[in-house]
Design a protein around this motif. Sequence first.
Motif, mmCIF file in Angstrom:
data_model
loop_
_atom_site.group_PDB
_atom_site.id
_atom_site.type_symbol
_atom_site.label_atom_id
_atom_site.label_comp_id
_atom_site.label_asym_id
_atom_site.label_seq_id
_atom_site.Cartn_x
_atom_site.Cartn_y
_atom_site.Cartn_z
ATOM 1 N N ILE A 70 0.858 -1.178 0.000
ATOM 2 C CA ILE A 70 0.000 0.000 0.000
ATOM 3 C C ILE A 70 0.890 1.223 0.000
ATOM 4 O O ILE A 70 1.782 1.369 0.859
ATOM 5 C CB ILE A 70 -0.939 0.012 1.230
ATOM 6 C CG1 ILE A 70 -1.851 -1.209 1.218
ATOM 7 C CG2 ILE A 70 -1.764 1.296 1.273
ATOM 8 C CD1 ILE A 70 -2.750 -1.316 2.435
ATOM 9 N N GLU A 71 0.671 2.105 -0.941
ATOM 10 C CA GLU A 71 1.474 3.321 -1.034
ATOM 11 C C GLU A 71 0.865 4.371 -0.112
ATOM 12 O O GLU A 71 -0.313 4.732 -0.233
ATOM 13 C CB GLU A 71 1.483 3.843 -2.470
ATOM 14 C CG GLU A 71 2.354 5.070 -2.650
ATOM 15 C CD GLU A 71 2.364 5.548 -4.094
ATOM 16 O OE1 GLU A 71 2.913 6.647 -4.344
ATOM 17 O OE2 GLU A 71 1.804 4.830 -4.953
ATOM 18 N N LEU A 72 1.653 4.845 0.839
ATOM 19 C CA LEU A 72 1.195 5.838 1.801
ATOM 20 C C LEU A 72 1.548 7.235 1.314
ATOM 21 O O LEU A 72 2.671 7.468 0.850
ATOM 22 C CB LEU A 72 1.827 5.589 3.175
ATOM 23 C CG LEU A 72 1.569 4.211 3.799
ATOM 24 C CD1 LEU A 72 2.263 4.114 5.153
ATOM 25 C CD2 LEU A 72 0.077 3.983 3.957
ATOM 26 N N LYS A 73 0.588 8.151 1.473
ATOM 27 C CA LYS A 73 0.809 9.525 1.036
ATOM 28 C C LYS A 73 0.774 10.439 2.266
ATOM 29 O O LYS A 73 -0.072 10.255 3.157
ATOM 30 C CB LYS A 73 -0.264 9.964 0.050
ATOM 31 C CG LYS A 73 -0.269 9.132 -1.226
ATOM 32 C CD LYS A 73 -1.367 9.593 -2.169
ATOM 33 C CE LYS A 73 -1.373 8.740 -3.447
ATOM 34 N NZ LYS A 73 -2.471 9.157 -4.359
ATOM 35 N N PRO A 74 1.667 11.418 2.305
ATOM 36 C CA PRO A 74 1.677 12.337 3.457
ATOM 37 C C PRO A 74 0.358 13.100 3.560
ATOM 38 O O PRO A 74 -0.213 13.516 2.533
ATOM 39 C CB PRO A 74 2.848 13.283 3.145
ATOM 40 C CG PRO A 74 3.686 12.546 2.160
ATOM 41 C CD PRO A 74 2.760 11.700 1.353
ATOM 42 N N ARG A 75 -0.122 13.294 4.805
ATOM 43 C CA ARG A 75 -1.374 14.016 5.024
ATOM 44 C C ARG A 75 -1.065 15.451 5.454
ATOM 45 O O ARG A 75 -1.356 15.876 6.573
ATOM 46 C CB ARG A 75 -2.218 13.294 6.064
ATOM 47 C CG ARG A 75 -2.596 11.889 5.648
ATOM 48 C CD ARG A 75 -3.460 11.225 6.673
ATOM 49 N NE ARG A 75 -4.745 11.907 6.852
ATOM 50 C CZ ARG A 75 -5.680 11.523 7.723
ATOM 51 N NH1 ARG A 75 -5.452 10.467 8.512
ATOM 52 N NH2 ARG A 75 -6.803 12.198 7.827
ATOM 53 N N VAL A 76 -0.384 16.204 4.554
ATOM 54 C CA VAL A 76 -0.064 17.613 4.811
ATOM 55 C C VAL A 76 -0.566 18.428 3.632
ATOM 56 O O VAL A 76 -0.707 17.924 2.506
ATOM 57 C CB VAL A 76 1.455 17.815 4.995
ATOM 58 C CG1 VAL A 76 1.924 17.136 6.266
ATOM 59 C CG2 VAL A 76 2.221 17.301 3.784
ATOM 60 N N THR A 102 0.844 20.884 2.077
ATOM 61 C CA THR A 102 1.855 21.288 1.091
ATOM 62 C C THR A 102 2.250 20.157 0.171
ATOM 63 O O THR A 102 3.013 20.364 -0.773
ATOM 64 C CB THR A 102 3.103 21.802 1.821
ATOM 65 O OG1 THR A 102 3.590 20.780 2.704
ATOM 66 C CG2 THR A 102 2.761 23.042 2.637
ATOM 67 N N TYR A 103 1.724 18.938 0.440
ATOM 68 C CA TYR A 103 2.136 17.795 -0.367
ATOM 69 C C TYR A 103 1.471 17.857 -1.748
ATOM 70 O O TYR A 103 0.270 18.121 -1.863
ATOM 71 C CB TYR A 103 1.780 16.492 0.322
ATOM 72 C CG TYR A 103 1.995 15.267 -0.545
ATOM 73 C CD1 TYR A 103 3.279 14.806 -0.801
ATOM 74 C CD2 TYR A 103 0.916 14.610 -1.112
ATOM 75 C CE1 TYR A 103 3.476 13.698 -1.591
ATOM 76 C CE2 TYR A 103 1.096 13.502 -1.906
ATOM 77 C CZ TYR A 103 2.389 13.045 -2.149
ATOM 78 O OH TYR A 103 2.583 11.948 -2.947
ATOM 79 N N ARG A 104 2.245 17.634 -2.786
ATOM 80 C CA ARG A 104 1.749 17.560 -4.157
ATOM 81 C C ARG A 104 2.348 16.339 -4.825
ATOM 82 O O ARG A 104 3.546 16.081 -4.690
ATOM 83 C CB ARG A 104 2.136 18.812 -4.971
ATOM 84 C CG ARG A 104 1.496 20.091 -4.489
ATOM 85 C CD ARG A 104 0.002 20.121 -4.789
ATOM 86 N NE ARG A 104 -0.585 21.405 -4.430
ATOM 87 C CZ ARG A 104 -1.051 21.690 -3.226
ATOM 88 N NH1 ARG A 104 -0.943 20.795 -2.261
ATOM 89 N NH2 ARG A 104 -1.584 22.876 -2.985
ATOM 90 N N GLU A 105 1.535 15.603 -5.510
ATOM 91 C CA GLU A 105 2.046 14.420 -6.203
ATOM 92 C C GLU A 105 2.929 14.846 -7.378
ATOM 93 O O GLU A 105 2.650 15.834 -8.066
ATOM 94 C CB GLU A 105 0.891 13.571 -6.717
ATOM 95 C CG GLU A 105 0.104 12.889 -5.614
ATOM 96 C CD GLU A 105 -0.890 11.894 -6.199
ATOM 97 O OE1 GLU A 105 -0.684 11.474 -7.348
ATOM 98 O OE2 GLU A 105 -1.848 11.552 -5.493
#
Length: 531
Positions: free
Chosen positions: A406-412, A414-417
Amino acid sequence: MESNWNQAVEADSDIPQISESGSWFWRIMNKGEHVALQVSDKLLKPLTEAKYLNADNVSRYRCIMRIFFENYEKLKYWLYLEEVYEEMLKDPFWSEYKIEQCQQDLTMLTEWKNLNTIQDTRRVSSIEEFKNKKYRYQMSEYSVEIERLVIRLENLFIEGASLEPTLLERIRRNMERFPEMAGKDKNEVYTWWTDLNNDFMRLNQNYQDYIRDLNSVKAEEMMRTKEFLVFKDRLIEYLRSFIKGLQRNVGVIEECLKTQESDMREAVFDKIVEYEFLIPRMEVEVSEKMIRRKAEGRFKSIYDWFVGSEGQENEAAKLFDVTNEIIRRITRYAAQLSEKNALGANRKEEYRKVAEMFMRCENLEEAHKMSAMVFGMEKTFHIAGDQVRETDSMNRGVYEEKPIQIELKPRVRTYREKTKRSSIIESTEKKLETRRKMLEQQKEEEKKIKMLEKDGAIDFSALPILEPRIREILLKWISDAMESVDFSARTDDGRRYRLDKSNMAEKCVVHCEDGNFTMPKMRIVFQEESV
């Protein structure tokens, strides 16, 4: 109640007419036998005797009626105006009460038939005293019963109800004596019969009231309080004691009732009827048939309570189930309260025990293992996903499932893929290939539809077996034409057609590869060639 039951017997066509007393009461007492409701004058007319309970001067009326009732209990049936007035003044609340008001209240109660009056001529010494009409007052029969009911309502929560196993034992002993009653004197039989009925009515009423109290909203709220834990065990023991009494006695009573011979039972009823018929009664005429119907109806109620009728479950079994369910509910609430109390308990001893276990560890590695066992994993994450499992079995463990990533993404914020640059892919050939296939499919469909056309029309009643796609096209044409005022439309290739509905009253069956459907008989008539 036994002595004046005849005042409540239902009138019957072949039974001598009695006073209008309460046919309703007779139906309640004779509930073992189903009697249809019969509306009588007694049932329809207003009960004026109860007006004093809700009148404007209700406080005065009720106090006067209570004075009469207390004297009635002391066998003093007649009272004078002065005696009532003196009793009222004994209470400081009525210190300003006037004798004229007392006279008015007695007159009103007499008008409502709560009091009966008789002119007292014993103390008359002159014509003038006789003209003054000095009366004595007595409570009417209705008023006596109304006051008894009011006193019962006032003490309703004081008296309460109970579950008495002794009543079951007494009913069992009396039921076992049923066969020997056939050879006893009618006086002894009637005494035995009265005891049996009184015990049964007490049992039936008490258990219903007690179960009602345990199922009330107030009891439900109390079971959720901490104070309930104090007498929880006593209540459960009380209910279990009653259940044991049920188990010991109900089976014996049921067997006694099932094995009774009808001749023996009729002989006992004959003695009961003979005794009751010989009781002197005033203003009421009864027959032996009335008395027998009452006795048989009461016996039927007892039989249905312990044995049941027409294959239905008896009342004793229902009571057994209800009592067990109450015990389960009490135990469940007690467990919830105990758990709630345990959450806030002092865990000092538990922590001391855990500390001693850590002190016995020989090295740091063993302490780490002990920590994992006592506290579990540190910094755990609970991840929910839509992963596809091989099985929905709840018994399959986590380690038996295949691992997933499972790919985890930051929960902020300022985060942009990260975006990947890609060139524009030339797809002209793919588009041309797709267009070619669509045109070929369209030509093939037009060819198949052309084969269905005869003399410039498509008749739905004469169609061969259709493919699903061809059926969809034809139905779409019908839908397009139905939306038009003149029932005409154009096909995708520009051909104009109209819908012939001249034979709509007839039905036809259209056969398809995936099934058949019935529709009104219609034709699609083409008006011109394609452009």
